[in-house]
Design an enzyme around this catalytic site. Sequence first.
Site, PDB file in Angstrom:
ATOM      1  N   THR A  45      90.899  39.511  95.177  1.00 22.67           N
ATOM      2  CA  THR A  45      90.866  38.862  93.986  1.00 22.67           C
ATOM      3  C   THR A  45      90.034  38.936  93.001  1.00 22.67           C
ATOM      4  OG1 THR A  45      92.438  37.448  95.500  1.00 22.67           O
ATOM      5  CG2 THR A  45      91.825  36.463  93.481  1.00 22.67           C
ATOM      6  N   THR A  46      88.915  38.804  93.250  1.00 16.08           N
ATOM      7  CA  THR A  46      87.596  38.636  92.412  1.00 16.08           C
ATOM      8  C   THR A  46      87.697  40.001  91.673  1.00 16.08           C
ATOM      9  OG1 THR A  46      86.707  37.163  93.834  1.00 16.08           O
ATOM     10  CG2 THR A  46      85.199  37.896  92.234  1.00 16.08           C
ATOM     11  N   TYR A 108     104.494  35.455  95.815  1.00 16.43           N
ATOM     12  CA  TYR A 108     106.003  35.403  94.910  1.00 16.43           C
ATOM     13  C   TYR A 108     107.131  35.486  96.062  1.00 16.43           C
ATOM     14  CZ  TYR A 108     109.627  35.673  91.620  1.00 16.43           C
ATOM     15  OH  TYR A 108     110.709  35.088  90.816  1.00 16.43           O
ATOM     16  N   TYR A 134      94.060  37.679 105.102  1.00 13.69           N
ATOM     17  CA  TYR A 134      93.685  36.723 104.050  1.00 13.69           C
ATOM     18  C   TYR A 134      94.625  35.758 103.694  1.00 13.69           C
ATOM     19  CZ  TYR A 134      91.750  35.954  99.299  1.00 13.69           C
ATOM     20  OH  TYR A 134      91.160  35.214  98.098  1.00 13.69           O
ATOM     21  N   ARG A 139      96.868  30.589  95.706  1.00 17.32           N
ATOM     22  CA  ARG A 139      97.164  31.496  95.050  1.00 17.32           C
ATOM     23  C   ARG A 139      98.313  32.295  95.468  1.00 17.32           C
ATOM     24  NH1 ARG A 139      91.805  33.509  91.949  1.00 17.32           N
ATOM     25  NH2 ARG A 139      93.312  34.428  90.704  1.00 17.32           N
ATOM     26  N   LYS A 162      90.120  35.993 106.707  1.00 15.51           N
ATOM     27  CA  LYS A 162      89.230  35.293 105.663  1.00 15.51           C
ATOM     28  C   LYS A 162      90.196  34.265 105.211  1.00 15.51           C
ATOM     29  CE  LYS A 162      88.230  35.575 100.700  1.00 15.51           C
ATOM     30  NZ  LYS A 162      88.219  36.155  99.376  1.00 15.51           N
ATOM     31  N   ILE A 204      83.234  35.659 102.596  1.00 11.98           N
ATOM     32  CA  ILE A 204      83.699  36.971 101.730  1.00 11.98           C
ATOM     33  C   ILE A 204      83.709  35.969 100.527  1.00 11.98           C
ATOM     34  CG2 ILE A 204      85.665  38.218 100.957  1.00 11.98           C
ATOM     35  CD1 ILE A 204      86.120  38.785 103.768  1.00 11.98           C
TER      36      ILE A 204
END
Length: 294
Positions: A45-46, A108, A134, A139, A162, A204
Site C-alpha cells: 500500500t505504501t 471493492y 494482510y 482500506r 499483517k 510491517i
Amino acid sequence: MSIFKGSGVALVTPFKDGRIDYDALERLIEWHIEEGTDAIISCGTTGEASTLSAVEKLSVIEFTVQKVCGRIPVIAGAGTNDTSHSMYLAKEIQYAGADGLLVVTPYYNKATQKGLISHYNMIADYTDLPIILYSVKSRTGLNIEPETVKELSKHPNIVGIKEASGDISQICRIAALCGKNFDLYSGNDDQTIPIMSIGGVGCISTVANIIPKDYHQMTEDFLKGRYKSAAKLQLKMVPLIHALFAEVNPIPVKAALHMMGRIEKEYRLPMCEPSNQTLYQLYDEMAKYGLKVK
C-alpha cells in the site's frame, strides 16, 4: 521458520517525472540496510501498488531483489481483487527471486469468509513462496475473521498475517487460535509493541521509512527482552506516527522523505500533495523527534 522478525519497512515507490525513480529507490534500499531494517516490503500500500502497472510492479520488485542481493528478505505485494491475477503475480514474483509474498484481501468486490479461504488457498497452491496475509478493513472494506485466519494457517505456505484492523481484541483472538507457529505482524505503527506483547514477531511499518534505525532498535529491544526500552521508543514515536497519518498513507510519508532530501515529492493520482496544514504538522513533529528537515 519466520520470513523475518523485527522491523519490516513498507517501502515507498519514488517517482520522478511520472516514472519510477530507480536511482532514489536504490539509495533508499542501501540506507535501510545500513540502518538495520530487517526486511523490505516492496509494492505494498505504501508503495502505491494500486497505480503501478503489472510490468512496473514486477520491475520494481526485481530491481529491489537484485539490489538487496540476499542481505535481508524482500517480501513483495501480490494482493489484488482478482484471484487469477494474484496467482499470476505470485508466480512472477517467485521468478523474480523474492523471499515471500504479502497478499491483501480483495477490495471493492470483497468476498465472504468462505470466498477468502478459497482465494488465499488457490494463491498458496500456485506458489512455493511463503505468504503473509494482510487484513486492513479500513482500506479494503473486508476483515479476515480470526476463525478464517486459523483455517488458512493450515496451509503450509500461509505463514503469518499483517494485522492492521486496529482491533486488539481480534488480534488477541488470532494469536490464541493460531499459536506460536503462525507469525503475527503489526500493521499499525502505534500498536507494534502491544502486538508483540501477545506474541507478535515484528511489524510491517510505514513510519520505518523515515526512522529505520529506531524502528529496528525498538523491535530488537523487545525481542531481546528489553521491554522498558522498547516501550519508551514506542511512546516517543506516537506524535510522529500521528503526523504521518494526518492524511491517507502514503501522502505524508512521501512528503516527509522529501523534507529529508531522499525522494521527489511526487505521487500518482488519486494520491496528491498534502495540505499545508499537514506539511506544517509533519515539519514540527519531525523536528521535535530530532530528524533533519529542510
